[in-house]
Motif scaffolding. Structure first.
Motif, PDB file in Angstrom:
ATOM      1  N   CYS A  20      -5.655   1.038   2.868  1.00 12.60           N
ATOM      2  CA  CYS A  20      -5.445  -0.028   3.785  1.00 12.60           C
ATOM      3  C   CYS A  20      -5.366  -0.033   5.144  1.00 12.60           C
ATOM      4  O   CYS A  20      -5.631  -0.733   5.955  1.00 12.60           O
ATOM      5  CB  CYS A  20      -3.334  -0.577   4.111  1.00 12.60           C
ATOM      6  SG  CYS A  20      -2.707   0.446   4.660  1.00 12.60           S
TER       7      CYS A  20
ATOM      8  N   CYS B   1       1.070  -0.980   0.204  1.00 15.02           N
ATOM      9  CA  CYS B   1       0.015  -0.039  -0.082  1.00 15.02           C
ATOM     10  C   CYS B   1       1.046   1.272  -0.243  1.00 15.02           C
ATOM     11  O   CYS B   1       1.943   1.636   0.890  1.00 15.02           O
ATOM     12  CB  CYS B   1      -0.817   0.261   0.779  1.00 15.02           C
ATOM     13  SG  CYS B   1      -1.985   1.397   1.209  1.00 15.02           S
TER      14      CYS B   1
ATOM     15  N   CYS C 150      -4.840   5.144   6.497  1.00 15.18           N
ATOM     16  CA  CYS C 150      -5.113   4.773   5.488  1.00 15.18           C
ATOM     17  C   CYS C 150      -6.295   4.505   5.142  1.00 15.18           C
ATOM     18  O   CYS C 150      -7.114   3.679   5.677  1.00 15.18           O
ATOM     19  CB  CYS C 150      -4.006   4.213   5.047  1.00 15.18           C
ATOM     20  SG  CYS C 150      -4.025   3.772   2.671  1.00 15.18           S
TER      21      CYS C 150
ATOM     22  N   HIS D  45      -0.431   4.040   0.914  1.00 15.09           N
ATOM     23  CA  HIS D  45      -1.328   4.904   1.247  1.00 15.09           C
ATOM     24  C   HIS D  45      -2.047   6.484   0.926  1.00 15.09           C
ATOM     25  O   HIS D  45      -1.104   7.548   0.937  1.00 15.09           O
ATOM     26  CB  HIS D  45      -0.731   5.787   2.810  1.00 15.09           C
ATOM     27  CG  HIS D  45       0.127   4.157   4.064  1.00 15.09           C
ATOM     28  ND1 HIS D  45      -0.781   3.299   3.482  1.00 15.09           N
ATOM     29  CD2 HIS D  45       1.286   4.388   4.517  1.00 15.09           C
ATOM     30  CE1 HIS D  45      -0.266   2.260   5.222  1.00 15.09           C
ATOM     31  NE2 HIS D  45       1.006   3.287   5.070  1.00 15.09           N
TER      32      HIS D  45
END
Ligand code: ZN
Lengths: 177, 465
Positions: free
Chosen positions: B116, B103, B113, B105
């Protein structure tokens, strides 16, 4: 998830309430003060179900106010990571959608909406599958999974996903229209 | 802390369970420091008491889990179920660390985030406060969203339209600033003509009166079929939302696309950085050019709508306000009606089926430029007594404006000149114009052309001597 737990709170009472119905006064004030509030640790206090004990009052110097430690039973609601919740969609936009499960606000970003659902702008913004069979719009009920929670003193906010088996729309307000 | 020692949790035989409880409760550690078990109505001076989850007075020997008689044991039971189910999927840590690897973000909401769910400390990226007070998106993510959204929008044959509120779509005045001449608006509502009454709002809770610009409802309805619309105002958020509900009572035009002062990323500037729309597909309607420093090419400048006296005063206008003269802008020929025609024209040029170029590469700013160039096409203009002496004529904004409107400008008169723009009928060039039967007009003629999107009638802009 709902829990039935015992919490304690120090209640301050004005001397004018001292008398026969002191206990009722304490309880009604307690209900007014805590029901619907959010405690950072336990989640939302949904309802008080009983009083365990009222401790000895402590007179506060110079004011005449008395502080009573009250232990009470209550139902609290607190979402956890990994939990599956049913929620009602409140707003849909190109970044994703917001939904509410009681007092908890959940955001599902478009990364976590199945790839075959596309955002449709217009009078009623929505996410729809290409064949139009599934639609998420305001007022839709969705089943989602919590992947992150943030619990503040006054609110609980979650990140959710519907990109998984058995998640997604469970009722579509547009279907009957 | 006095009760902690007695807490049965710590004497419980089920250590795993206690650990689970701790873990669950600690997972809320992102939280504000309000972690006292016992809440005090008044924090100072109170003794802190911990009650922990120690409701199981029997010391948790396991047996009461089954009896379900007391509330506290029922609570224990629920927690146990939670614990058992959580063992199936220990999402708290391991799930997140897996996602960490993949991820990037792309965005953060409420410290987490959006993809995730991990906690993210970093406060970089652009804030989108009008979507959610705690939302920030990374630049890559905004670019991705814009690209995706543009494709979607073009497929629906739409472009973006950013609308200013004050003086563009409406005019507001503080109740305290309503002049004596305007009191009839406040006090004799019942006798106002329908057209006025239905577009005039007294908003006591924000101490304002608001008048919607004539034609605004038709404008929004028509424009909404060609554009995805945003409100973008330097006003504050509560005011912006209030105005949005007046303009869009059905909530179908703007949804969450209302951008207010607090959402701007630069002071005193409006930026398209907080609009999830590709700049090449955005048109802006605003009466103030200066706030759009970076986006002048997207801007269609609007003639200011001054309904209230205080609005005229604020801009130093000496003339009587519309409200004072009990009149209003013409509905069919006003600014919104004429700008709607322009928007329709630009839209149809942009989506012209004859065009062979890639639609994703088209730029509405080019179309806007091209449409503007038609307004004074064929006019050749000479200026006299308009610029200060010593001023480099080509740098004057009227010169530039005339060129943007498609006119050719010259410093010398000759037979090809069509218009002499002058502040004074007595100059040589002005007299030449009269003698040669050329148009002699006031500089306001050019500004009017800019607002009206057509060549204004010259006889309305005569030059006084
Ligand atoms: Zn992430």
């Amino acid at each position: 998830m709902f829990f039935h737990i015992v919490l304690e709170r120090n209640m301050q009472l004005h001397p004018r309430h001292f008398g026969r119905d002191l206990r009722e006064k304490l309880v009604s004030k307690l209900m007014k003060d805590v029901e619907g509030t959010c405690s950072g640790r336990h989640g939302f206090i949904v309802a008080i179900t009983g009083i365990e004990s009222v401790g000895k009052g402590l007179i506060r110097d110079g004011t005449g106010f008395v502080t009573f430690p009250v232990k009470y039973q209550c139902v609290v609601f607190r979402p956890f990571k990994g939990e599956i919740l049913e929620a009602v969609v409140t707003m849909v936009n190109k970044m994703g959608f917001f939904a509410e499960a009681g007092p908890v606000q959940i955001f599902v970003s478009n990364h976590l909406i199945p790839d075959d659902m596309e955002f449709q702008s217009g009078d009623v913004p929505n996410y729809t599958t290409s064949d139009g069979s599934v639609k998420i719009q305001k007022e839709s009920e969705v089943r989602l999974k919590i992947i992150g929670t943030r619990v503040d003193a006054t609110e609980i906010f979650c990140i959710g996903t519907i990109k998984d088996d058995f998640l997604g729309v469970i009722s579509d307000p547009g279907a009957n229209a | 802390m006095s009760l902690t020692a007695d807490s049965p949790v710590h004497s419980s035989s089920s250590d795993d369970f206690a650990a689970f409880l701790d873990a669950e409760l600690d997972s809320a550690s992102d939280v504000s420091p309000d972690q006292h078990e016992v809440e005090n109505e008044e924090a100072e001076g109170e003794e802190e008491v911990e009650d922990e989850e120690g409701q199981d007075e029997d010391g948790g020997d396991g047996d009461d889990l089954d009896d379900g008689a007391s509330d506290s044991s029922r609570y224990y039971k629920i927690l146990c179920e939670a614990w058992i189910s959580s063992r199936g999927e220990p999402a708290e840590t391991s799930g997140a660390s897996l996602a960490l690897d993949i991820c990037s973000h792309p965005g953060v909401m409420g410290g987490m985030c959006i993809r995730c769910g991990q906690k993210v400390e970093n406060e970089s990226g652009v804030a989108f406060g009008y979507i959610h007070k705690n939302l920030r998106l990374a630049d890559d993510e905004i670019a991705r969203l814009r690209d995706k959204d543009l494709k979607n929008l073009l497929r629906h044959k739409k472009l973006y339209l950013v609308l200013d509120l004050d003086h563009t779509l409406l005019n507001s005045a503080r109740l305290a600033d309503i002049s004596a001449e305007e009191l009839y608006l406040k006090d004799q509502r019942e006798v106002l003509p329908d057209a006025l009454r239905s577009n005039l709002f007294k908003l006591d809770w924000i101490h304002m009166m608001t008048k919607l610009r004539p034609f605004v409802h038709t404008f929004l309805k028509e424009a909404s079929s060609l554009f995805e619309m945003y409100i973008y105002t330097m006003g504050e958020r509560p005011y912006a939302l209030e105005m949005a509900s007046l303009l869009d009572p059905g909530g179908i035009y703007f949804h969450s696309r209302v951008i207010a002062q607090g959402d701007c990323t630069q002071r005193h500037q409006k930026g398209l950085d907080v609009v999830v729309g590709q700049e090449s597909a955005v048109l802006i309607l605003d009466d103030t050019e200066a706030v759009w420093g970076k986006h002048k090419e997207n801007l269609i400048l609007m003639e200011r709508y001054h309904f209230f006296t205080s609005s005229c005063r604020q801009f130093g206008l000496k003339c009587k306000s519309l409200s004072a003269t009990k009149s209003d802008e013409n509905e069919a020929e006003g600014a919104l009606a004429s700008v709607l025609k322009v928007l329709q024209q630009i839209h149809s040029l942009f989506f012209d089926p004859e065009r062979r170029d890639n639609i994703m590469e088209r730029d509405v700013r080019q179309v806007l430029k091209q449409v503007r160039k038609e307004i004074l096409k064929g006019c050749k203009i000479v200026f006299t007594r308009v610029f200060p002496t010593q001023f480099q004529a080509e740098n004057h904004h009227l010169w530039k404006l005339a060129e943007q409107l498609g006119a050719t400008c010259s410093t010398e008169v000759d037979q090809s000149v069509t218009h002499v723009v002058s502040m004074d009928a007595g100059t040589d060039k002005s007299r030449w114009a009269v003698k040669e039967k050329k148009f002699l007009v006031h500089p306001r003629w050019i500004e009017a052309a800019n607002y009206l999107w057509r060549k204004p009638l010259e006889e309305n802009f005569l030059v006084s001597s």
